[in-house]
Scaffold this motif. Structure first.
Motif, PDB file in Angstrom:
ATOM      1  N   ILE A 154       2.447  -9.178  35.589  1.00 28.19           N
ATOM      2  CA  ILE A 154       4.518  -9.856  35.602  1.00 28.19           C
ATOM      3  C   ILE A 154       4.792  -8.694  36.883  1.00 28.19           C
ATOM      4  CG2 ILE A 154       6.478  -9.710  35.228  1.00 28.19           C
ATOM      5  CD1 ILE A 154       5.174  -9.772  31.795  1.00 28.19           C
ATOM      6  N   ALA A 155       5.390  -9.595  37.871  1.00 29.70           N
ATOM      7  CA  ALA A 155       5.453  -8.963  39.195  1.00 29.70           C
ATOM      8  C   ALA A 155       7.082  -8.022  39.177  1.00 29.70           C
ATOM      9  CB  ALA A 155       5.878  -9.898  40.196  1.00 29.70           C
ATOM     10  N   CYS A 156       7.875  -8.381  38.608  1.00 33.78           N
ATOM     11  CA  CYS A 156       9.190  -8.358  38.605  1.00 33.78           C
ATOM     12  C   CYS A 156       9.739  -7.531  37.313  1.00 33.78           C
ATOM     13  CB  CYS A 156      10.032  -8.276  39.158  1.00 33.78           C
ATOM     14  SG  CYS A 156       9.576  -9.937  40.071  1.00 33.78           S
ATOM     15  N   ASP A 157      10.570  -6.319  36.891  1.00 31.02           N
ATOM     16  CA  ASP A 157      11.235  -6.052  35.781  1.00 31.02           C
ATOM     17  C   ASP A 157      12.205  -7.134  35.539  1.00 31.02           C
ATOM     18  OD1 ASP A 157       9.977  -3.874  35.708  1.00 31.02           O
ATOM     19  OD2 ASP A 157      11.741  -2.631  35.418  1.00 31.02           O
ATOM     20  N   GLY A 158      12.443  -7.518  34.745  1.00 35.25           N
ATOM     21  CA  GLY A 158      13.328  -8.675  33.828  1.00 35.25           C
ATOM     22  C   GLY A 158      13.812  -9.036  31.817  1.00 35.25           C
ATOM     23  N   VAL A 159      14.208 -10.371  32.060  1.00 32.68           N
ATOM     24  CA  VAL A 159      14.391 -10.647  30.245  1.00 32.68           C
ATOM     25  C   VAL A 159      13.391 -11.279  30.156  1.00 32.68           C
ATOM     26  CG1 VAL A 159      15.453 -10.582  28.675  1.00 32.68           C
ATOM     27  CG2 VAL A 159      16.067  -8.818  30.177  1.00 32.68           C
ATOM     28  N   VAL A 160      12.606 -11.593  29.251  1.00 32.58           N
ATOM     29  CA  VAL A 160      11.819 -13.438  29.259  1.00 32.58           C
ATOM     30  C   VAL A 160      13.118 -14.433  28.764  1.00 32.58           C
ATOM     31  CG1 VAL A 160      10.582 -14.191  27.499  1.00 32.58           C
ATOM     32  CG2 VAL A 160       9.503 -11.921  27.775  1.00 32.58           C
TER      33      VAL A 160
ATOM     34  N   ALA B 123       7.846  -4.510  35.173  1.00 33.45           N
ATOM     35  CA  ALA B 123       6.281  -5.071  36.569  1.00 33.45           C
ATOM     36  C   ALA B 123       5.344  -3.682  36.156  1.00 33.45           C
ATOM     37  CB  ALA B 123       7.235  -4.842  37.652  1.00 33.45           C
ATOM     38  N   GLY B 124       3.920  -4.903  37.011  1.00 27.35           N
ATOM     39  CA  GLY B 124       3.134  -4.077  36.526  1.00 27.35           C
ATOM     40  C   GLY B 124       2.677  -4.876  35.110  1.00 27.35           C
ATOM     41  N   THR B 125       3.064  -5.194  34.285  1.00 28.44           N
ATOM     42  CA  THR B 125       2.581  -5.061  32.971  1.00 28.44           C
ATOM     43  C   THR B 125       1.386  -6.910  32.765  1.00 28.44           C
ATOM     44  OG1 THR B 125       4.316  -6.565  32.332  1.00 28.44           O
ATOM     45  CG2 THR B 125       4.174  -4.001  31.592  1.00 28.44           C
ATOM     46  N   LEU B 126       1.086  -6.662  32.238  1.00 28.36           N
ATOM     47  CA  LEU B 126      -0.375  -8.145  32.142  1.00 28.36           C
ATOM     48  C   LEU B 126       0.236  -9.294  31.246  1.00 28.36           C
ATOM     49  CD1 LEU B 126      -2.363  -9.567  33.153  1.00 28.36           C
ATOM     50  CD2 LEU B 126      -3.992  -8.084  31.422  1.00 28.36           C
ATOM     51  N   ASN B 127       0.613 -10.380  31.183  1.00 31.72           N
ATOM     52  CA  ASN B 127       0.982 -11.241  30.859  1.00 31.72           C
ATOM     53  C   ASN B 127      -0.173 -11.871  29.819  1.00 31.72           C
ATOM     54  OD1 ASN B 127       2.413 -12.823  28.589  1.00 31.72           O
ATOM     55  ND2 ASN B 127       2.653 -14.584  30.599  1.00 31.72           N
ATOM     56  N   THR B 128      -0.818 -12.333  28.633  1.00 31.40           N
ATOM     57  CA  THR B 128      -1.407 -12.433  28.330  1.00 31.40           C
ATOM     58  C   THR B 128      -2.165 -14.317  27.544  1.00 31.40           C
ATOM     59  OG1 THR B 128      -1.453 -11.367  26.100  1.00 31.40           O
ATOM     60  CG2 THR B 128      -3.262 -10.271  27.612  1.00 31.40           C
ATOM     61  N   ASP B 129      -1.215 -13.871  26.817  1.00 30.27           N
ATOM     62  CA  ASP B 129      -1.797 -15.600  26.182  1.00 30.27           C
ATOM     63  C   ASP B 129      -0.708 -17.275  26.577  1.00 30.27           C
ATOM     64  OD1 ASP B 129      -2.792 -14.321  24.195  1.00 30.27           O
ATOM     65  OD2 ASP B 129      -1.276 -14.339  22.461  1.00 30.27           O
ATOM     66  N   SER B 130       0.137 -16.761  26.923  1.00 32.41           N
ATOM     67  CA  SER B 130       1.064 -17.475  27.694  1.00 32.41           C
ATOM     68  C   SER B 130       1.525 -17.516  28.503  1.00 32.41           C
ATOM     69  CB  SER B 130       1.504 -18.728  25.844  1.00 32.41           C
ATOM     70  OG  SER B 130       2.532 -18.113  25.463  1.00 32.41           O
ATOM     71  N   ALA B 131       2.428 -18.587  28.999  1.00 29.91           N
ATOM     72  CA  ALA B 131       3.364 -18.905  30.325  1.00 29.91           C
ATOM     73  C   ALA B 131       4.372 -18.311  29.542  1.00 29.91           C
ATOM     74  CB  ALA B 131       3.390 -19.484  30.841  1.00 29.91           C
ATOM     75  N   LEU B 132       5.531 -17.407  30.447  1.00 28.99           N
ATOM     76  CA  LEU B 132       6.790 -16.426  30.049  1.00 28.99           C
ATOM     77  C   LEU B 132       7.652 -17.350  31.629  1.00 28.99           C
ATOM     78  CD1 LEU B 132       5.901 -13.350  29.094  1.00 28.99           C
ATOM     79  CD2 LEU B 132       7.230 -15.294  27.575  1.00 28.99           C
ATOM     80  N   GLN B 133       8.676 -17.229  31.270  1.00 27.45           N
ATOM     81  CA  GLN B 133      10.148 -17.509  32.434  1.00 27.45           C
ATOM     82  C   GLN B 133      10.347 -16.133  32.590  1.00 27.45           C
ATOM     83  OE1 GLN B 133      11.748 -21.073  32.220  1.00 27.45           O
ATOM     84  NE2 GLN B 133      10.421 -22.590  31.621  1.00 27.45           N
ATOM     85  N   ILE B 134      11.000 -15.632  32.937  1.00 30.43           N
ATOM     86  CA  ILE B 134      11.438 -14.560  32.885  1.00 30.43           C
ATOM     87  C   ILE B 134      12.511 -14.472  33.884  1.00 30.43           C
ATOM     88  CG2 ILE B 134      11.043 -12.234  33.751  1.00 30.43           C
ATOM     89  CD1 ILE B 134       7.954 -12.610  32.580  1.00 30.43           C
ATOM     90  N   ARG B 135      13.658 -13.723  33.039  1.00 34.58           N
ATOM     91  CA  ARG B 135      14.835 -13.746  34.533  1.00 34.58           C
ATOM     92  C   ARG B 135      15.012 -12.688  34.874  1.00 34.58           C
ATOM     93  NH1 ARG B 135      17.731 -17.454  36.589  1.00 34.58           N
ATOM     94  NH2 ARG B 135      18.689 -18.086  34.791  1.00 34.58           N
ATOM     95  N   VAL B 136      14.986 -11.751  36.477  1.00 33.00           N
ATOM     96  CA  VAL B 136      14.177 -10.864  37.375  1.00 33.00           C
ATOM     97  C   VAL B 136      15.404 -10.289  37.162  1.00 33.00           C
ATOM     98  CG1 VAL B 136      13.932  -9.766  39.281  1.00 33.00           C
ATOM     99  CG2 VAL B 136      13.232 -12.281  38.730  1.00 33.00           C
ATOM    100  N   SER B 137      15.486  -8.652  36.693  1.00 34.41           N
ATOM    101  CA  SER B 137      16.436  -7.840  36.524  1.00 34.41           C
ATOM    102  C   SER B 137      16.440  -6.493  37.266  1.00 34.41           C
ATOM    103  CB  SER B 137      16.498  -7.095  35.519  1.00 34.41           C
ATOM    104  OG  SER B 137      15.463  -6.328  34.734  1.00 34.41           O
ATOM    105  N   ALA B 138      15.125  -6.312  38.254  1.00 36.09           N
ATOM    106  CA  ALA B 138      14.950  -5.266  39.240  1.00 36.09           C
ATOM    107  C   ALA B 138      13.189  -5.554  39.616  1.00 36.09           C
ATOM    108  CB  ALA B 138      14.447  -4.091  38.610  1.00 36.09           C
ATOM    109  N   VAL B 139      13.890  -5.516  40.867  1.00 37.46           N
ATOM    110  CA  VAL B 139      12.462  -6.104  42.444  1.00 37.46           C
ATOM    111  C   VAL B 139      12.359  -4.848  43.019  1.00 37.46           C
ATOM    112  CG1 VAL B 139      12.351  -8.362  42.220  1.00 37.46           C
ATOM    113  CG2 VAL B 139      13.304  -6.776  43.315  1.00 37.46           C
ATOM    114  N   GLY B 140      10.861  -4.496  43.256  1.00 33.99           N
ATOM    115  CA  GLY B 140      10.880  -3.455  44.523  1.00 33.99           C
ATOM    116  C   GLY B 140      11.155  -2.056  43.914  1.00 33.99           C
ATOM    117  N   ALA B 141      11.510  -0.989  44.578  1.00 31.52           N
ATOM    118  CA  ALA B 141      11.656   0.182  44.274  1.00 31.52           C
ATOM    119  C   ALA B 141      12.607   0.573  43.427  1.00 31.52           C
ATOM    120  CB  ALA B 141      12.871   0.761  45.759  1.00 31.52           C
TER     121      ALA B 141
END
Lengths: 65, 802
Positions: free
Chosen positions: B342-348, B377-395
């Motif tokens: 997962i590339a950003c912090d967010g809410v499923v 961000a940085g955690t691994l999504n394993t089973d199936s696709a997730l749609q995520i509303r981004v709450s924070a990116v980068g710094a």
């Protein structure tokens, strides 16, 4: 003995050239990886196994500098 | 190097019931998993099996993921390539890649040969020290993604090397140091030659000539090679903290100036030979120290390397559009496919999946996430696709917060490190005061000799032996430890080990193997043997990125399941030869009947066929074999031990009991761990931390001495003071013995150097030591110190080791 007045400066010029060559070698990255190059000689090539990448990497080293 | 039961490729233990073999050099070899087997097969197919003869260290275990060109295809996009590719000419590009998994020089040979065979690859250059690889290729002939797939297929995981600034700095530093050393070395040799002529009594006309000659040679040595000493001395005076650099600079600068004076105006003595030799030896010590520091194969320094390069974002008309991560902002809706990070912090927003958050918690098990849940961000999504509303990116992500914490922790490293420096400071002050006093006295008695005598004090008490005393011993000890499995990357480790009171261990991946393994199979149906049962399980779990699936990877065979389906938080199901199989929680596998779960630690999965129970499979993250001997050895040295883990209480207390730890803590976040260590250190305890994960990184940075496991994330390795290279934890116990021996040698060296100085000082102060004697004395005292240090390698502390 007077020949020293000539020979010693000549030695100095050789010294300068040696240092210059070494600087060139260092700056072209030949001393960046001291671990691998020492081992490379031990990786004997089999006859017919043309070391393609070796040749190419050598040429690229030159083109980089 | 490897025994019969170890994997031929990576050296890890071959799990029971598995059967992966390959003929290499006419011999059948065993492998621990299909990943290692595939890599070995790729190497052998390319005719490069000599790799296994050349290598000096086992390869790293390849990650268990399918080598698919698809994963690397994003790197063919021009906007993604912007950051790490540049054009060398028409149809010729050069990419800078970081390679994970380089262990020795043979890897370089393997990579260069394997890639060199691809059509369109012009040149390959790999640096085993920095783990960087420069590839030149022709985009018209081959795609970059194909090159990356080729790397992955022989077991090296390529990452674009985007953050090059620090690396460039390190390179400049090392090149500059080498040039300085070379100038000093050449200069020293030449000046010594001339010095022989001078000392053997050249007559007046020749004396002038030789003096000018040595002046010409010594000038670049002083102004180019010795510059770091002057710069450091200036810094140390500005910060009012005396270091060795001050008398070094005074001796070099003073001797040079006085000699120049003597050369120009005649009379006195010239010390150009001493100046050059002095500079060369000091630089040599520093150069060796710097190489040891740089050797820690700095792969990725930044956490950002963990994140994917591109994400798929929903655009205005509802389609998914790939774009570089830098283009994403808060509020966007992104798609995270199964098996990606997962590339950003967010809410499923939509979807349900299991996410592995080892990064933050150290907890190896996946956590069930559904709409409304936070993901990081940085955690691994394993089973199936997730749609995520981004709450924070980068710094502003949690990941960056950890990174900042790390930097802070490093800044307030305990002050004991500076202890040796302070002692040197006193010595330096004493030398300066003595020289000044002696100089003043001679000025009264005989002004003509005052300068020379003062200088000869500075040269004779030259802190050469004194300053070589510790580095020589440390370098020798570091080399010895490296051969025995511990890579020391920071200078204070060996000295620090002698002061450690408490050793703190992380659990997962440090004391344990870090991932669940199949421990036992309890069959409910005697008609099927265990190997077959495990084959079925492995077929069910193929393609899953869930941590549990890894446990079955060693048992993959040709069996293929149809209709494999994953149910998040429950298990997997599939069809084989008309039978319906389920593997997972008992309620999922066998909904109709309940059967008793066998006794035993770890996790029990149930395998069922057509809703009938078939077998219980016990999974367990086992302790490393060397954990118990290590714990015993450390306790025998009187150290107090503690277990600090992000895991749940039950598991932590069990491991603590098994290894008889007196202290343990569970459910610790990275902040908790750091706070706990700080607390201990504030109470005067010296703490050593052993860990492996990203969640340990702040603690590793904050502890007095830290050790990262060899399998640890690159980030943990770069932040730790030392890295355990093998799998044998007992190397740590050896390090303690080695540190004690090193301390003894350093003390002998220091005493020798001080005795020498105390004897030489009065003689020099009385004006009895001519320059040649000072030079010889200085060299001899240094040689004694170096020779003594080399004993560390020979008189191995093996006898006292575990």
């Amino acid at each position: 003995m007077e020949s020293l007045y000539l020979l010693v400066p000549v030695a100095l010029i050789f010294l300068a050239i040696a240092i210059k060559v070494l600087f060139w070698a260092v700056n072209s990255g030949q001393y960046d990886d001291l671990d691998t190059e020492g081992h490379r000689i031990l990786f004997d090539e089999q006859p017919g196994d043309a070391p393609v990448s070796e040749d190419k990497s050598e040429s690229s080293k030159r083109s980089d500098s | 190097m490897t025994t019969a039961s170890d994997c031929f490729h990576c050296g890890l233990q071959v799990p029971p019931y598995s059967d992966f073999r390959l003929a290499i050099d006419g011999q059948q070899r065993d492998f621990c998993c299909p990943g290692c087997q595939a890599v070995a097969a790729a190497i052998v197919d390319g005719g490069l099996e000599q790799f296994y003869r050349f290598r000096t260290a086992s390869a790293t275990k390849p990650e268990e993921r399918a080598v698919s060109a698809k994963r690397f295809e994003v790197y063919n996009l021009a906007e993604v390539q912007l950051e790490f590719v540049h054009a060398l000419g028409e149809d010729r590009l050069q990419a800078s890649l970081l390679l994970e998994g380089i262990t020795c020089a043979a890897c370089v040979w393997l990579i260069e040969h394997h890639l060199g065979k691809l059509a369109g690859v012009m040149s390959v250059r790999v640096n085993a020290t920095t783990h960087r690889c420069l590839v030149d290729w022709q985009p018209s002939q081959i795609d970059l993604s194909d090159v990356m797939v080729a790397l992955e297929s022989i077991g090296y995981h390529p990452i674009p090397a985007t953050e090059d600034r620090q690396q460039a700095m390190r390179q400049t530093e090392s090149r500059r140091a080498l040039m300085r050393l070379a100038v000093a070395g050449f200069g020293m040799m030449q000046v010594m030659m001339v010095a022989v002529a001078l000392y053997s009594g050249a007559d007046a006309s020749w004396e002038g000539f030789f003096r000018w000659l040595s002046f010409i040679i010594a000038t670049p040595v002083v102004f180019f090679s010795a510059r770091p000493f002057f710069a450091a001395a200036k810094r140390s005076l500005l910060t009012r903290h005396l270091t060795m650099d001050v008398p070094v600079s005074l001796a070099i600068g003073g001797a040079y100036l006085a000699s120049t004076w003597a050369t120009v105006f005649g009379g006195g003595e010239v010390y150009f030979d001493s100046v050059s030799m002095f500079t060369f030896f000091l630089l040599l010590g520093r150069y060796l120290e710097m190489r040891a520091r740089h050797r820690n194969g700095i792969a990725s320094d930044r956490l950002a390397q963990l994140l994917p390069v591109t994400v798929e974002r929903m655009d205005a008309d509802g389609g998914w559009q790939p774009l570089p991560l830098s283009g994403v902002s808060a509020g966007d809706l992104i798609l995270v496919p199964a098996g990606t990070t997962i590339a950003c912090d967010g809410v499923v927003e939509q979807g349900r999946s299991a996410v592995v958050e080892t990064l933050l918690t150290g907890e190896p098990d996946a956590i069930d996430k559904q709409s409304g849940d936070q993901v990081i961000a940085g955690t691994l999504n394993t089973d199936s696709a997730l749609q995520i509303r981004v709450s924070a990116v980068g710094a502003s992500t949690r990941l960056s917060a950890i990174e900042r914490m790390v930097e802070q922790a490093q800044q307030d490293k305990p002050a004991q490190v500076a202890m040796a420096d302070r002692l040197a400071g006193y010595f330096v002050a004493a030398v300066l005061v003595v020289s000044a006093v002696v100089g003043a006295v001679w000025w009264q008695l005989e002004p003509g000799r005052a300068v020379w005598v003062t200088l000869s004090i500075l040269v004779v008490t030259c802190p050469c032996a004194l300053s070589l005393a510790s580095p020589a011993a440390l370098t020798s000890a570091v080399g010895w430890l490296r051969q025995r499995g511990l890579l020391v990357t920071r200078g204070h480790v060996l000295e620090g080990l002698n002061h450690i009171d408490r050793v703190i261990f992380d659990k997962t991946g440090t004391l344990t193997l870090g991932s669940p393994q199949v421990v036992s199979v309890v069959s409910a149906d005697d008609a099927i043997d265990e190997a077959r049962l495990l084959e079925i399980c492995a077929a069910l779990e193929t393609g899953s990125t869930h941590p549990i699936a890894k446990a079955f990877a060693p048992y993959v065979s040709g069996v293929e399941m149809d209709n494999v389906e994953q149910t998040t938080g429950a298990g997997v199901s599939g069809v084989l030869e008309g039978d319906h199989y389920r593997l997972g929680k008992p309620a999922f596998a066998c909904a109709k009947e309940t059967i008793a779960q066998p006794e035993g630690q770890g996790q029990w999965l149930l395998l069922s066929r057509n809703q009938k129970p078939l077998a219980w499979i016990q999974l367990h993250d086992q302790l490393r074999e060397s954990a118990l001997p290590l714990v015993k050895a450390l306790r025998a040295r009187g150290l107090s031990l503690e277990l600090l883990s992000g895991d749940a209480e039950a598991e932590v207390s069990r491991v603590a009991a098994e290894l008889e730890f007196e202290h343990w803590r569970c459910n610790c976040s990275p902040d908790d761990k750091l706070a706990h260590i700080r607390d201990l250190q504030n109470r005067g305890q010296q703490v050593m931390m052993v860990g492996d994960g990203i969640n340990d990184v702040p603690v590793l940075s904050g502890a007095f001495v830290s050790v990262a496991m060899g399998g640890a994330t690159d980030l943990a390795q770069t932040r730790a003071d030392s890295v355990l290279l093998g799998r044998d934890l007992r190397a740590l116990a050896r390090a303690f013995d080695c540190a004690a021996l090193t301390r003894r040698i350093i003390r002998q060296n220091l005493s020798w150097a001080i005795i020498y100085n105390l004897l030489a000082l009065p003689l020099a102060a009385a004006g009895w030591i001519p320059p040649w004697a000072a030079a010889i004395g200085m060299s001899l005292s240094s040689l004694v110190v170096v020779g003594n240090a080399l004993r560390i390698g020979r008189r191995s502390p093996e006898a006292t080791a575990v």
